[in-house]
Design a protein around this motif. Sequence first.
Motif, short mmCIF file in Angstrom:
data_model
loop_
_atom_site.label_atom_id
_atom_site.label_comp_id
_atom_site.label_asym_id
_atom_site.label_seq_id
_atom_site.Cartn_x
_atom_site.Cartn_y
_atom_site.Cartn_z
N GLU A 59 3.27 26.02 48.33
CA GLU A 59 4.06 24.98 48.92
C GLU A 59 4.55 25.30 50.28
O GLU A 59 4.67 24.46 51.04
CB GLU A 59 5.27 25.01 47.80
N GLY A 60 4.69 26.58 50.62
CA GLY A 60 5.11 26.96 51.96
C GLY A 60 4.13 26.61 53.02
O GLY A 60 4.38 26.09 54.09
N LEU A 61 2.78 26.68 52.75
CA LEU A 61 1.63 26.02 53.59
C LEU A 61 1.84 24.64 53.92
O LEU A 61 1.29 24.04 54.90
CB LEU A 61 0.32 26.42 52.94
N LYS A 62 2.52 23.86 52.95
CA LYS A 62 2.53 22.41 53.21
C LYS A 62 3.80 22.11 54.34
O LYS A 62 3.77 20.83 54.63
CB LYS A 62 3.03 21.68 52.09
N HIS A 63 4.62 23.07 54.58
CA HIS A 63 5.49 22.76 55.51
C HIS A 63 5.44 23.54 56.80
O HIS A 63 5.20 24.84 57.04
CB HIS A 63 7.30 23.28 54.95
N PRO A 64 5.60 22.88 57.82
CA PRO A 64 5.49 23.11 59.21
C PRO A 64 7.03 24.10 59.51
O PRO A 64 7.91 23.83 59.39
CB PRO A 64 5.43 22.14 60.29
N PHE A 65 6.65 25.26 60.37
CA PHE A 65 7.78 25.83 60.95
C PHE A 65 7.95 25.55 62.17
O PHE A 65 7.23 25.14 62.97
CB PHE A 65 7.58 27.57 60.94
N LEU A 82 0.94 33.73 54.01
CA LEU A 82 0.90 32.88 53.07
C LEU A 82 -0.53 33.12 52.30
O LEU A 82 -0.70 33.10 51.14
CB LEU A 82 1.43 31.58 53.19
N ASN A 83 -1.48 33.01 53.29
CA ASN A 83 -2.91 32.76 52.87
C ASN A 83 -3.36 34.33 52.30
O ASN A 83 -4.06 34.38 51.38
CB ASN A 83 -3.70 32.48 53.65
N GLU A 84 -2.86 35.32 52.84
CA GLU A 84 -3.30 36.78 52.47
C GLU A 84 -2.68 36.81 51.13
O GLU A 84 -3.28 37.70 50.45
CB GLU A 84 -2.53 37.88 53.40
N TYR A 85 -1.44 36.50 50.82
CA TYR A 85 -0.78 36.49 49.80
C TYR A 85 -1.33 35.89 48.40
O TYR A 85 -1.80 36.39 47.41
CB TYR A 85 0.70 36.12 49.71
N ILE A 86 -1.97 34.80 48.83
CA ILE A 86 -2.75 33.69 47.72
C ILE A 86 -4.00 34.44 47.48
O ILE A 86 -4.43 34.69 46.57
CB ILE A 86 -3.09 32.34 48.62
N THR A 87 -4.76 35.03 48.63
CA THR A 87 -6.03 35.56 48.51
C THR A 87 -5.80 37.00 47.61
O THR A 87 -6.69 37.13 46.62
CB THR A 87 -6.61 36.20 49.79
N LYS A 88 -4.66 37.70 47.78
CA LYS A 88 -4.57 38.87 46.92
C LYS A 88 -3.99 38.44 45.45
O LYS A 88 -4.92 39.25 44.75
CB LYS A 88 -3.16 39.52 47.42
N ILE A 89 -3.43 37.29 45.30
CA ILE A 89 -3.35 37.05 43.96
C ILE A 89 -4.59 36.45 43.18
O ILE A 89 -4.81 36.88 41.93
CB ILE A 89 -2.15 35.81 43.78
N ASN A 90 -5.32 35.86 44.07
CA ASN A 90 -6.85 35.29 43.48
C ASN A 90 -7.47 36.32 43.06
O ASN A 90 -8.38 36.28 42.24
CB ASN A 90 -7.34 34.26 44.34
#
Length: 92
Positions: A59-65, A82-90
């Motif tokens: 969800e965070g990836l969908k929102h611009p900072f 965010l992508n590092e966390y997603i990769t780690k979980i996957n």
Amino acid sequence: YHCEDENIANEMRKKALEISEKMIQIEENDGILKELYLISGAMKYFLDDKDGAKADFEEGLKHPFTEGENPEGANEYLDELLNEYITKINNE
């Protein structure tokens, strides 16, 4: 990170999660939603809710900072985290 007692650390993580979830609901925080979803996802991750964490990171990836002096650079950095966390979980 600085608390050696896992029970106390988890209580602090729960408190941080509660605060971040409340902040996500505040319309004025739209420009920092990416960061707030990173925080809530990280707390869920450390509380062993990996599915909830991954959902928050996605969800965070969908929102611009859009806040601060260098929002584009901050946005790129947060996307990387965010992508590092997603990769780690996957990969777990």
